[in-house]
Design a protein around this motif. Structure first.
Motif, PDB file in Angstrom:
ATOM      1  N   PRO A 156      -2.673   5.368  22.704  1.00 34.47           N
ATOM      2  CA  PRO A 156      -1.601   4.976  21.774  1.00 34.47           C
ATOM      3  C   PRO A 156      -1.178   6.149  20.894  1.00 34.47           C
ATOM      4  O   PRO A 156      -2.021   6.925  20.430  1.00 34.47           O
ATOM      5  CB  PRO A 156      -2.249   3.863  20.941  1.00 34.47           C
ATOM      6  CG  PRO A 156      -3.295   3.284  21.847  1.00 34.47           C
ATOM      7  CD  PRO A 156      -3.835   4.457  22.623  1.00 34.47           C
ATOM      8  N   GLY A 171      -3.190  -0.104  17.066  1.00 38.10           N
ATOM      9  CA  GLY A 171      -2.769   0.351  18.380  1.00 38.10           C
ATOM     10  C   GLY A 171      -3.816   0.107  19.447  1.00 38.10           C
ATOM     11  O   GLY A 171      -3.499   0.024  20.626  1.00 38.10           O
ATOM     12  N   ALA A 194       0.911  -1.112  22.168  1.00 39.66           N
ATOM     13  CA  ALA A 194       1.199   0.141  21.461  1.00 39.66           C
ATOM     14  C   ALA A 194       2.322   0.852  22.208  1.00 39.66           C
ATOM     15  O   ALA A 194       2.061   1.622  23.132  1.00 39.66           O
ATOM     16  CB  ALA A 194      -0.046   1.017  21.392  1.00 39.66           C
ATOM     17  N   PRO A 197       2.693   4.766  24.926  1.00 39.35           N
ATOM     18  CA  PRO A 197       1.529   5.632  24.675  1.00 39.35           C
ATOM     19  C   PRO A 197       1.651   6.956  25.410  1.00 39.35           C
ATOM     20  O   PRO A 197       2.412   7.100  26.381  1.00 39.35           O
ATOM     21  CB  PRO A 197       0.364   4.800  25.223  1.00 39.35           C
ATOM     22  CG  PRO A 197       0.981   3.904  26.247  1.00 39.35           C
ATOM     23  CD  PRO A 197       2.346   3.585  25.731  1.00 39.35           C
TER      24      PRO A 197
END
Length: 432
Positions: A156, A171, A194, A197
């Motif tokens: 993340p 995250g 998240a 990423p």
């Protein structure tokens, strides 16, 4: 003078409460959980429970304002990224009620809290970083999978995410992809919680931390440690770490980063010492107090008190002396490490993995020369007992928790939002 410490469930918050309280400073603590361990410290003079930021920044700030009005502290020390991000949204109103402990500019905070922005800055300064790619649409994955080295780390960009509906949510941990064919399947679950990423090369080798207290970009206190055990052997926060002499290359990189950001306050730079070529590579910046803070205090560098002095006096003496070879252990984190090791080496894991028997023997060594503990103190035992009870209680409903819905980041709303099939954007993957 009095201080209100947030996020009282954290090891770092407990360390701050103990550090300042032992010096006779009145310390109160706040958290969204009634059983936060720092509440139970003998050095905690008052407690406040408020709504978590995961239920809304507005609700969190309202609860924090009530705590400030009731406790009337002179200073507020935020401990986590989520609290600092929430305070940015209401900083002017909060500062009309209480002075904040020294913090950097909002621009510097946003760069430090965004791993992609951090790595871009590091690369511009000539600091070694892992090879990284920042996808911008899901179609990029098919194009880049053949050019990645494996295992690839799907990480993340942010540890805490501000959502479009005014919440701040974690995250979560990184994921690992061991073969090209699995890239989409590994990427999408992280992407849902998240947005967008990073995909990074795996960097083998030990982890180091360079912790600093800065005054407008100048380092006034510095401490270095090496990770000996991590909660998750595949990568996470440390459960056992040791103070070491500051590695010169890491110090040089840290000085360049804090100068570029004109950092004001505390931070820790995380590095991996790449076993392939012996070069340190910057992994991320923790732009706040770090969970292994008790080690620095045990080794003789009391960052909480130095930050308090900076807040009250506006200046601090240079502080670079500390004892090396000091170890500090988070006992409950070490228990989680033991459980992870007993489960065995994950399939495809390319780096060193602890042996079961040796890990059991090392876990049972509860005393040693210059061995200290984050949590159990004979003179302050209740925080450890509270944390152990909380950990046990949180295991009970674990199977009943429903899956989290997809997260839509506030800066990613609309075309950037997380949905099962995102709209393709014209820009391709951005190498970091």
């Amino acid at each position: 003078m009095s201080v209100l410490v947030t996020d009282a469930a954290g090891n770092h918050a407990l360390a701050v409460v103990r550090s300042l309280g032992r010096r006779g400073i009145r310390v109160a603590a706040a958290d969204s959980a009634w059983c936060a361990k720092a509440f139970f410290s003998r050095y905690c003079s008052a407690r406040a429970v408020h709504a978590p930021v995961s239920r809304g920044v507005g609700r969190f700030l309202s609860g924090l304002r009530r705590a400030i009005e009731r406790l009337r502290p002179d200073f507020l020390m935020p401990m986590t990224e989520r609290t600092i991000l929430a305070l940015l949204a209401g900083r002017e109103e909060i500062e009309s009620r209480v002075a904040l402990a020294p913090l950097p500019s909002e621009e510097a905070i946003q760069i430090a809290f965004d791993k992609e922005a951090t790595l871009r800055l590091a690369r511009s300064l000539g600091i070694a970083i892992p090879r990284s790619i920042a996808p911008r649409n899901l179609g990029d994955l098919a194009a880049i999978r053949g050019g990645l080295s494996y295992p690839a780390v799907i990480k993340p960009r942010r540890s805490e995410i501000v959502t479009h509906d005014d919440r701040i949510v974690p995250g979560g941990p990184p994921a690992y992809c061991f073969v090209p064919e699995d890239l989409e399947a590994r990427y999408l679950p992280v992407h849902r919680r998240a947005p967008w990423p990073l995909i990074q090369e795996f960097v083998p080798g030990p982890g180091y931390g360079i912790s600093v207290l800065c005054v407008h970009g100048t380092i006034r206190a510095l401490f270095a440690h090496r990770r000996l055990r991590s909660i998750r052997p595949t990568g996470s926060g440390s459960s056992l770490r040791e103070s070491v002499e500051p590695p010169p290359a890491m110090v040089e990189a840290t000085r360049a980063l804090v100068a570029a950001l004109r950092w004001h306050g505390v931070a820790m730079m995380e590095f991996k010492l790449d076993s392939r070529d012996g070069r340190p590579r910057l992994m991320e910046i923790n732009g706040r107090f770090w969970n292994s803070l008790p080690l620095a205090i045990a080794a003789g560098l009391d960052f909480p008190f130095l930050l308090y002095r900076l807040a009250t006096a506006g200046e601090i003496p240079d502080s670079f002396d500390y004892r090396t070879g000091v170890r500090c252990r988070w006992l409950l984190g070490d228990a989680r490490h033991l459980v992870a090791v007993l489960r065995g080496r994950p399939a495809g894991w390319p780096d060193d993995f602890p042996a079961r028997l040796r890990t059991v023997r090392e876990f049972m060594r509860f005393a040693g020369r210059d061995l200290h503990y984050d949590d159990p103190w004979l003179s302050d035992p209740l925080p450890f007992l509270a944390e152990a009870a909380d950990l046990a209680l949180r295991q009970i409903p674990g199977r009943l928790i429903r899956p989290h819905r997809a997260v839509v980041e506030v800066s990613e709303a609309g075309a950037h939002g997380v949905i099962e099939e995102a709209e393709r954007r014209e820009t391709g993957p951005l190498p970091v």
